[in-house]
Design an enzyme around this catalytic site. Structure first.
Site, mmCIF file in Angstrom:
data_model
loop_
_atom_site.group_PDB
_atom_site.id
_atom_site.type_symbol
_atom_site.label_atom_id
_atom_site.label_comp_id
_atom_site.label_asym_id
_atom_site.label_seq_id
_atom_site.Cartn_x
_atom_site.Cartn_y
_atom_site.Cartn_z
ATOM 1 N N VAL A 128 -0.480 3.574 11.381
ATOM 2 C CA VAL A 128 0.880 3.638 10.598
ATOM 3 C C VAL A 128 1.211 2.436 10.036
ATOM 4 O O VAL A 128 2.156 2.663 9.119
ATOM 5 C CB VAL A 128 1.768 3.492 12.086
ATOM 6 C CG1 VAL A 128 3.070 3.474 11.914
ATOM 7 C CG2 VAL A 128 1.560 4.915 12.863
ATOM 8 N N CYS A 129 0.942 1.354 10.390
ATOM 9 C CA CYS A 129 0.907 0.213 9.394
ATOM 10 C C CYS A 129 0.557 0.386 8.036
ATOM 11 O O CYS A 129 1.173 -0.256 7.154
ATOM 12 C CB CYS A 129 0.561 -1.166 10.240
ATOM 13 S SG CYS A 129 1.280 -1.347 11.705
ATOM 14 N N THR A 130 -0.546 1.001 7.908
ATOM 15 C CA THR A 130 -1.098 1.087 6.621
ATOM 16 C C THR A 130 0.035 1.802 5.688
ATOM 17 O O THR A 130 0.129 1.631 4.393
ATOM 18 C CB THR A 130 -2.157 1.904 6.583
ATOM 19 O OG1 THR A 130 -3.339 1.067 7.155
ATOM 20 C CG2 THR A 130 -2.857 2.281 5.041
#
Length: 248
Positions: A77-79
Site C-alpha cells: 500500500v505504501c509503495t
C-alpha cells in the site's frame, strides 16, 4: 545496573534529538509518550534521510510541511502512496509545501525501495523528497505513530509504525493529524484539499464547509458580526444566524 542501562541506550538510540543526549531515549515509557494534538509544536529531531542528515525544524523552515509515516519498506500500500506523492509533488510545491516520509528501515533500504516506487507507481515522476530512516523508532515514539500492540512491544524487535499524516505550518504547529489502518490507502487529493482550506482560512479568516474545494463558497465564522462581515466580505448569504456563506 546503571552502566548496563546506559549501554542498552547507546545501542537502541543512535538518533540524536536536538539539544537532548541520545541516551535520554533508552526507555519508551507510556508516561513519557508525547501528546501530539492540533496546535502542538511539532517535535524536533535530527535524523538520517535519503537526502542526508536533517534537523526537522530547519527542514521545515518557512514552509508548510507534510510528514507521513510508513510501517516498513517494500510494503504494497505504501509503495502506491509514495509514488502518488512523488507525482503530485509539483502541486505541493506550488502551495509552498514540503514533503517528507518516514519508515523504520535504514537509508540504504529506502533508496532501493525508491527504485521500485519510481518503476511501478510514480507514473514517470522522479522521487525527490526525503524518507527518514527511523530504525530506533524515536521519531515514531515522539509523534505517537504506533498501534497499541506495537507500542507495548517497542523494545521487543520488529515494530510497525502506523500510517500517520501530519500537516505542519511554517510556525511549526501541527494543523492536521490523520491516522490510517494498514489496509486502507491514503487519499492524496484530500491532503491537498485540506492544505488549500487551511491556507485560505489563515489568509481570509474564514472556515470551509463539508467537501469544500477551491473556488466554492466559504463560511463566515460566528465570531464576526453581520456588520463586520459586510465590511470584510461584501455580499453574503445568511442561512441561519450562525451559518453564513460568502465568496472566498
Amino acid at each position: 545496573m546503571l552502566a548496563r542501562t546506559l549501554l542498552r541506550a547507546s545501542v537502541r538510540a543512535p538518533l540524536a534529538v536536538t539539544g537532548i543526549p541520545a541516551a535520554r531515549f533508552f526507555s519508551f515509557k507510556a508516561e513519557d509518550q508525547p501528546r501530539i494534538r492540533i496546535g502542538s509544536t511539532a517535535p524536533n529531531f535530527v535524523a538520517d534521510t535519503t537526502h542526508g542528515k536533517i534537523d526537522f525544524h530547519e527542514y521545515i523552515g518557512d514552509n508548510w510541511t507534510v510528514l507521513f509515516s510508513h510501517p516498513k519498506d517494500y510494503t504494497p500500500v505504501c509503495t502506491t502512496e509514495l509514488g502518488a506523492f512523488a507525482k503530485l509533488k509539483p502541486e505541493f510545491s506550488k502551495r509552498g509545501v514540503k514533503l517528507i516520509a518516514l519508515s523504520v528501515d535504514d537509508v540504504a533500504s529506502h533508496k532501493d525501495w525508491i527504485n521500485d516506487i519510481e518503476e511501478v507507481s510514480s507514473e514517470g515522476a522522479k522521487f525527490d523528497y526525503p524518507i527518514i530512516a527511523d530504525e530506533s523508532k524515536e521519531v515514531a515514539f515522539k509523534y505517537d505513530m504506533l498501534t497499541e500492540a506495537d507500542f507495548n512491544n517497542i523494545d521487543a524487535g520488529i515494530v510497525f509504525t502506523v500510517r500517520s499524516v501530519f500537516i505542519i505550518d511554517p510556525n511549526k504547529k501541527v494543523r492536521l493529524i490523520i491516522t490510517y489502518p494498514a489496509s486502507t490507502g491514503r487519499n492524496s487529493a484530500e491532503i491537498l484539499r485540506v492544505i488549500d482550506a487551511l491556507q485560505l482560512a489563515d489568509k481570509k479568516g474564514i472556515a470551509t464547509p463539508i467537501d469544500w474545494t477551491e473556488g466554492q463558497d466559504v463560511i463566515i465564522p460566528p465570531t464576526v458580526s453581520d456588520a463586520d462581515a459586510a465590511k470584510k466580505f461584501g455580499d453574503f448569504k445568511k442561512v441561519k444566524p450562525y451559518l453564513r456563506f460568502t465568496k472566498a
